[in-house]
Design a protein around this motif. Sequence first.
Motif, PDB file in Angstrom:
ATOM      1  N   UNK A   1      -5.774  -2.728   7.454  1.00 47.27           N
ATOM      2  CA  UNK A   1      -6.313  -3.606   6.426  1.00 47.27           C
ATOM      3  C   UNK A   1      -5.435  -4.839   6.295  1.00 47.27           C
ATOM      4  N   UNK A   2      -6.054  -6.004   6.207  1.00 44.65           N
ATOM      5  CA  UNK A   2      -5.335  -7.273   6.116  1.00 44.65           C
ATOM      6  C   UNK A   2      -5.285  -7.743   4.671  1.00 44.65           C
ATOM      7  N   UNK A   3      -4.142  -8.286   4.262  1.00 44.61           N
ATOM      8  CA  UNK A   3      -3.993  -8.788   2.896  1.00 44.61           C
ATOM      9  C   UNK A   3      -3.133 -10.041   2.894  1.00 44.61           C
ATOM     10  N   UNK A   4      -3.316 -10.868   1.878  1.00 48.70           N
ATOM     11  CA  UNK A   4      -2.519 -12.076   1.743  1.00 48.70           C
ATOM     12  C   UNK A   4      -2.774 -13.055   2.868  1.00 48.70           C
ATOM     13  N   UNK A   5      -1.723 -13.750   3.293  1.00 45.35           N
ATOM     14  CA  UNK A   5      -1.876 -14.768   4.333  1.00 45.35           C
ATOM     15  C   UNK A   5      -2.316 -14.184   5.667  1.00 45.35           C
ATOM     16  N   UNK A   6      -2.112 -12.903   5.883  1.00 47.76           N
ATOM     17  CA  UNK A   6      -2.625 -12.285   7.104  1.00 47.76           C
ATOM     18  C   UNK A   6      -4.141 -12.295   7.108  1.00 47.76           C
ATOM     19  N   UNK A   7      -4.746 -12.297   5.920  1.00 46.66           N
ATOM     20  CA  UNK A   7      -6.206 -12.309   5.799  1.00 46.66           C
ATOM     21  C   UNK A   7      -6.759 -13.706   5.587  1.00 46.66           C
ATOM     22  N   UNK A   8      -6.046 -14.536   4.864  1.00 50.51           N
ATOM     23  CA  UNK A   8      -6.551 -15.883   4.532  1.00 50.51           C
ATOM     24  C   UNK A   8      -5.384 -16.821   4.275  1.00 50.51           C
ATOM     25  N   UNK A   9      -5.453 -17.994   4.866  1.00 49.69           N
ATOM     26  CA  UNK A   9      -4.464 -19.039   4.607  1.00 49.69           C
ATOM     27  C   UNK A   9      -5.156 -20.112   3.789  1.00 49.69           C
ATOM     28  N   UNK A  10      -4.603 -20.403   2.615  1.00 48.42           N
ATOM     29  CA  UNK A  10      -5.238 -21.286   1.636  1.00 48.42           C
ATOM     30  C   UNK A  10      -4.378 -22.523   1.442  1.00 48.42           C
TER      31      UNK A  10
ATOM     32  N   UNK B   1     -14.173   7.489   2.522  1.00 47.35           N
ATOM     33  CA  UNK B   1     -13.602   6.331   3.222  1.00 47.35           C
ATOM     34  C   UNK B   1     -14.415   5.059   3.023  1.00 47.35           C
ATOM     35  N   UNK B   2     -15.686   5.207   2.705  1.00 45.09           N
ATOM     36  CA  UNK B   2     -16.516   4.027   2.489  1.00 45.09           C
ATOM     37  C   UNK B   2     -16.031   3.150   1.363  1.00 45.09           C
ATOM     38  N   UNK B   3     -15.241   3.706   0.433  1.00 47.80           N
ATOM     39  CA  UNK B   3     -14.711   2.885  -0.648  1.00 47.80           C
ATOM     40  C   UNK B   3     -13.836   1.766  -0.106  1.00 47.80           C
ATOM     41  N   UNK B   4     -13.129   2.018   0.999  1.00 45.51           N
ATOM     42  CA  UNK B   4     -12.275   0.973   1.566  1.00 45.51           C
ATOM     43  C   UNK B   4     -13.077  -0.179   2.148  1.00 45.51           C
ATOM     44  N   UNK B   5     -14.312   0.093   2.568  1.00 42.17           N
ATOM     45  CA  UNK B   5     -15.152  -0.996   3.068  1.00 42.17           C
ATOM     46  C   UNK B   5     -15.446  -2.015   1.973  1.00 42.17           C
ATOM     47  N   UNK B   6     -15.416  -1.570   0.723  1.00 44.00           N
ATOM     48  CA  UNK B   6     -15.679  -2.499  -0.371  1.00 44.00           C
ATOM     49  C   UNK B   6     -14.535  -3.492  -0.554  1.00 44.00           C
ATOM     50  N   UNK B   7     -13.350  -3.188  -0.022  1.00 44.10           N
ATOM     51  CA  UNK B   7     -12.260  -4.161  -0.066  1.00 44.10           C
ATOM     52  C   UNK B   7     -12.664  -5.429   0.677  1.00 44.10           C
ATOM     53  N   UNK B   8     -13.241  -5.268   1.843  1.00 43.72           N
ATOM     54  CA  UNK B   8     -13.705  -6.418   2.617  1.00 43.72           C
ATOM     55  C   UNK B   8     -14.871  -7.097   1.918  1.00 43.72           C
ATOM     56  N   UNK B   9     -15.816  -6.307   1.408  1.00 40.09           N
ATOM     57  CA  UNK B   9     -17.003  -6.870   0.756  1.00 40.09           C
ATOM     58  C   UNK B   9     -16.625  -7.669  -0.484  1.00 40.09           C
ATOM     59  N   UNK B  10     -15.550  -7.281  -1.173  1.00 38.89           N
ATOM     60  CA  UNK B  10     -15.161  -7.955  -2.400  1.00 38.89           C
ATOM     61  C   UNK B  10     -14.166  -9.090  -2.159  1.00 38.89           C
ATOM     62  N   UNK B  11     -13.126  -8.821  -1.392  1.00 42.79           N
ATOM     63  CA  UNK B  11     -12.085  -9.826  -1.230  1.00 42.79           C
ATOM     64  C   UNK B  11     -12.397 -10.845  -0.139  1.00 42.79           C
ATOM     65  N   UNK B  12     -13.268 -10.485   0.816  1.00 44.14           N
ATOM     66  CA  UNK B  12     -13.635 -11.449   1.852  1.00 44.14           C
ATOM     67  C   UNK B  12     -14.280 -12.707   1.288  1.00 44.14           C
ATOM     68  N   UNK B  13     -15.359 -12.579   0.492  1.00 46.54           N
ATOM     69  CA  UNK B  13     -15.960 -13.780  -0.103  1.00 46.54           C
ATOM     70  C   UNK B  13     -15.008 -14.541  -1.016  1.00 46.54           C
ATOM     71  N   UNK B  14     -14.156 -13.798  -1.751  1.00 48.72           N
ATOM     72  CA  UNK B  14     -13.189 -14.464  -2.623  1.00 48.72           C
ATOM     73  C   UNK B  14     -12.185 -15.258  -1.795  1.00 48.72           C
TER      74      UNK B  14
ATOM     75  N   UNK C   1      -9.789 -14.700   7.952  1.00 47.33           N
ATOM     76  CA  UNK C   1     -10.085 -13.716   8.990  1.00 47.33           C
ATOM     77  C   UNK C   1     -11.517 -13.218   8.889  1.00 47.33           C
ATOM     78  N   UNK C   2     -12.104 -12.940  10.023  1.00 44.87           N
ATOM     79  CA  UNK C   2     -13.440 -12.353  10.058  1.00 44.87           C
ATOM     80  C   UNK C   2     -13.315 -10.851   9.822  1.00 44.87           C
ATOM     81  N   UNK C   3     -13.277 -10.480   8.588  1.00 46.21           N
ATOM     82  CA  UNK C   3     -13.138  -9.082   8.210  1.00 46.21           C
ATOM     83  C   UNK C   3     -11.711  -8.752   7.829  1.00 46.21           C
TER      84      UNK C   3
END
Length: 544
Positions: free
Chosen positions: A302-311, A343-356, A293-295
Amino acid sequence: MSSSEARPQSDAPVLIVGGSLVGLSAAVFLAHHGVRCTLVERHPGTSVHPRAVGYYPRTAELLRQAGVEGAAERAAAGFETHRTRAGVTSLAGEVLFSKEELEGGDDLGDLTPSRLLLLPQDRLEPLLRARAEELGADLRFGTELLSFAEDPDGVTAVLGGAGGTGTFRSAYLVACDGPRSTVRESLKVPRQGRGVLSRHVSIAFGADLSGVLGERRYSVVHVKNPQVTGILVHDDTLTGGTLIVGYRPEDGESLEDFTDARCAELVGAAIGSPDVGVTIRSRFPWDMAEQVAEGFVHGRVLLAGDAAHVIPPTGGYGANTGIADAHNLAWKLALVVGGAAGPGLLETYDAERGPVGAYTAEQGSLQLAVRSGGATPEQRAAAADALTVTMGQAYRSAAVVREPAAEPLPVASDPRALHGEPGTRAPHTVLLRGGAQISALDLYGRGFVLLAGERGAAWTAAASAAAREFGIALTAHRVVPGAGGEDALTDLGGRWPESYGVGPAGAVLVRPDGVVAWRSHGAAPADGEAAVLTAVLRTVLARG
């Protein structure tokens, strides 16, 4: 009031949509951090299909923090000898190749106190459900998300189930509703990647495999003969397993072709013995895909697991990555909901888990190419080992304070080459606490932890003051070569300074998820330890 009329629903700070492996993990981790959460799942109970079967040591470490690892290890005991990946013409036929899988024994003792767990998803999910309920999570199976609307202050969801339809108010919604996520689709979040690569059906079956297996125990079996090509996994009771086969809609094949009779024929061909009777328990269609997912953060959704990425499942990274998503997100939601972080701490979820997520999806595709024998030399060189993919990740975000002049780390590296760099997993070292031997990893999982060298008393004092100022849980210890007082841990193996990259007067701050947030190799500059640590926490907590 009739069942079709609206009825009030009790609200919670976090609503989790989807009660499979990732959703249940999210409920466990959130409840572990003291966050009231409600999970809704349209199915009446946990999975009846085995699906994911392998969890790498890093995932076991996360389960350890939340009190699930012990139960999972006991449940997985029957799979202890299932360590061989093989290619066969059938279970009763010729063995074409055989390779030992990653083991969690003494060879990983320098890296982790945990080990690889083999346990079908339908047996892990009840353990997660029980732990979530024990910690106070509100789990509502047989309840479906019908719609939701976000506003600046939260999310209003409409839920439906056997008891009727009603609204539910939460501050945040976490979508763990799988690759066909209705939440993601409602938000119209595009996805990048190679898309659907192939279509498959997992066939859960019953059969007495003891005769054809004998003393052999497999983690994964690649079967190829004129009747069937697929992947077979057997359970620890030797009374059944799962066969995964593909089908091609473009050639006129469809799910309707997989009748009980056809499935029994395919399983029989994979077993290779006419003396073994087969019964079909269930079928589960799924797509092998590479889609990210783009973001992962969309306002209060907030998206997590297969809702965010299918591997692609080659490599077994999908479930492990989803559980790690939930773990990364839980402590951040806890601090934001509790008011200790912005609330900005939640933005780091995308910054960290998106590239992973993107990296891991690519690694799944590379493993697919390698194992299919069609990889180019470049693809083979780019394919990383499982420890690197799952344990060597490095985050770059506002919740990590980079060291001056330090070169950015790649998304993942060999974990044995990492030494406590900010953004990486805090290393395992053996320590003595109160006369008991522990792993350094046992210190993490609740609040922040500051570890200082034997001459780092100023850092531990500053940590106590900072905890009061920010209203957070922050435990501080000195790590010393020998007994050193009430605030000290004993470095039994003498590896702590090298493992964490700090000197006797230095310190390292570890986040609640066991990731290094910041470190100082030595004493603070002229403005003092308290000023440095206060500035670090203000940054990490998005309290600027």
